[in-house]
Design a protein around this motif. Structure first.
Motif, PDB file in Angstrom:
ATOM      1  N   UNK A 138      41.749  35.659  45.301  1.00  0.00           N
ATOM      2  CA  UNK A 138      41.551  37.074  45.642  1.00  0.00           C
ATOM      3  C   UNK A 138      42.805  37.893  45.367  1.00  0.00           C
ATOM      4  N   UNK A 139      43.966  37.330  45.680  1.00  0.00           N
ATOM      5  CA  UNK A 139      45.227  38.053  45.467  1.00  0.00           C
ATOM      6  C   UNK A 139      45.409  38.422  43.995  1.00  0.00           C
ATOM      7  N   UNK A 140      44.966  37.552  43.097  1.00  0.00           N
ATOM      8  CA  UNK A 140      45.063  37.836  41.666  1.00  0.00           C
ATOM      9  C   UNK A 140      43.884  38.671  41.172  1.00  0.00           C
ATOM     10  N   UNK A 141      42.729  38.506  41.779  1.00  0.00           N
ATOM     11  CA  UNK A 141      41.529  39.229  41.356  1.00  0.00           C
ATOM     12  C   UNK A 141      41.645  40.730  41.587  1.00  0.00           C
ATOM     13  N   UNK A 142      42.271  41.095  42.681  1.00  0.00           N
ATOM     14  CA  UNK A 142      42.389  42.514  43.030  1.00  0.00           C
ATOM     15  C   UNK A 142      43.517  43.186  42.248  1.00  0.00           C
ATOM     16  N   UNK A 143      43.345  44.459  41.891  1.00  0.00           N
ATOM     17  CA  UNK A 143      44.484  45.203  41.339  1.00  0.00           C
ATOM     18  C   UNK A 143      45.613  45.196  42.381  1.00  0.00           C
ATOM     19  N   UNK A 144      46.865  45.305  41.935  1.00  0.00           N
ATOM     20  CA  UNK A 144      48.013  45.121  42.839  1.00  0.00           C
ATOM     21  C   UNK A 144      47.954  45.970  44.103  1.00  0.00           C
ATOM     22  N   UNK A 151      35.857  37.073  52.238  1.00  0.00           N
ATOM     23  CA  UNK A 151      34.731  38.007  52.062  1.00  0.00           C
ATOM     24  C   UNK A 151      35.224  39.455  51.994  1.00  0.00           C
ATOM     25  N   UNK A 152      36.249  39.774  52.787  1.00  0.00           N
ATOM     26  CA  UNK A 152      36.836  41.107  52.719  1.00  0.00           C
ATOM     27  C   UNK A 152      37.445  41.334  51.335  1.00  0.00           C
ATOM     28  N   UNK A 153      38.124  40.331  50.785  1.00  0.00           N
ATOM     29  CA  UNK A 153      38.705  40.439  49.447  1.00  0.00           C
ATOM     30  C   UNK A 153      37.638  40.616  48.379  1.00  0.00           C
ATOM     31  N   UNK A 154      36.556  39.880  48.498  1.00  0.00           N
ATOM     32  CA  UNK A 154      35.446  40.002  47.538  1.00  0.00           C
ATOM     33  C   UNK A 154      34.832  41.396  47.616  1.00  0.00           C
ATOM     34  N   UNK A 155      34.600  41.854  48.831  1.00  0.00           N
ATOM     35  CA  UNK A 155      34.034  43.192  49.006  1.00  0.00           C
ATOM     36  C   UNK A 155      34.970  44.251  48.421  1.00  0.00           C
ATOM     37  N   UNK A 156      36.257  44.085  48.628  1.00  0.00           N
ATOM     38  CA  UNK A 156      37.220  45.042  48.090  1.00  0.00           C
ATOM     39  C   UNK A 156      37.229  45.000  46.560  1.00  0.00           C
TER      40      UNK A 156
END
Length: 190
Positions: A53-59, A172-177
């Protein structure tokens, strides 16, 4: 929705960020990113879903996600970490504010020994370290690595019997974000 994410597949993410292969035991597949992340959560090392998730999300979104994760653990954090979380919150709301830049630089220069210190470091690294001095950058972890370390350090403070449910909620919060960011960027492109 998965087609609109920054990385359609796990392999796409691993190709874009070779460092993730050093941070995870799991090998990339052609699975859509969200499916891969959930498979990690259900796998032998569910904590790798946090790293993914840390890599999936924009910084900036990753820093916000980490802030939100740690905000659910404030009873486990000391006063200094709570101050750092407030600083990160202010920075995320106005990352280009000249008022926040010196504060983030100062916080990011501290040794990352606590969960929120890692998140402050990630905020300092955002945008190739715009909040930090260039010579100091090369010795520091990437923003994604710092986000992952911060969330995992916070998770380590959770009671063992509650850890997996908290871990699952964070993922799940990371996926939703990630899905929300994809929708936002899709709307911005229109």
């Amino acid at each position: 929705m998965a087609n609109e994410l920054r990385f359609k597949t796990a392999r796409d993410l691993f190709m874009a960020y070779p460092a993730v292969a050093r941070d995870m035991v799991a090998r990339p597949t052609e699975q859509p990113s969200i499916e891969f992340c959930r498979a990690l959560l259900a796998g032998r090392v569910p904590e790798e879903a946090i790293t993914f998730c840390a890599y999936l999300l924009p910084e900036r979104a990753a820093v916000w996600w980490a802030h939100e994760c740690l905000s659910h653990l404030t009873v486990l954090l000391d006063h200094r970490d709570q101050e750092l979380l407030a600083l990160v919150r202010d920075w995320v709301s106005e990352p280009d504010s000249p008022h926040h830049r010196p504060e983030v630089s100062k916080a990011a220069a501290m040794p990352p020994t606590t969960p929120a210190a890692w998140i402050a470091l990630a905020a300092g690294r955002h945008g190739n370290g715009s909040a930090m001095e260039a010579p100091a950058l090369s010795a520091l972890p990437t923003a994604a690595r710092a986000v992952s370390a911060g969330v995992l350090a916070g998770l380590a403070r959770v009671a063992l019997e509650d850890r997996f449910s908290v871990l699952s909620a964070f993922v799940e919060m990371g996926i939703q974000m990630a899905e929300t960011e994809a929708l936002r960027q899709s709307a911005d492109a229109s």
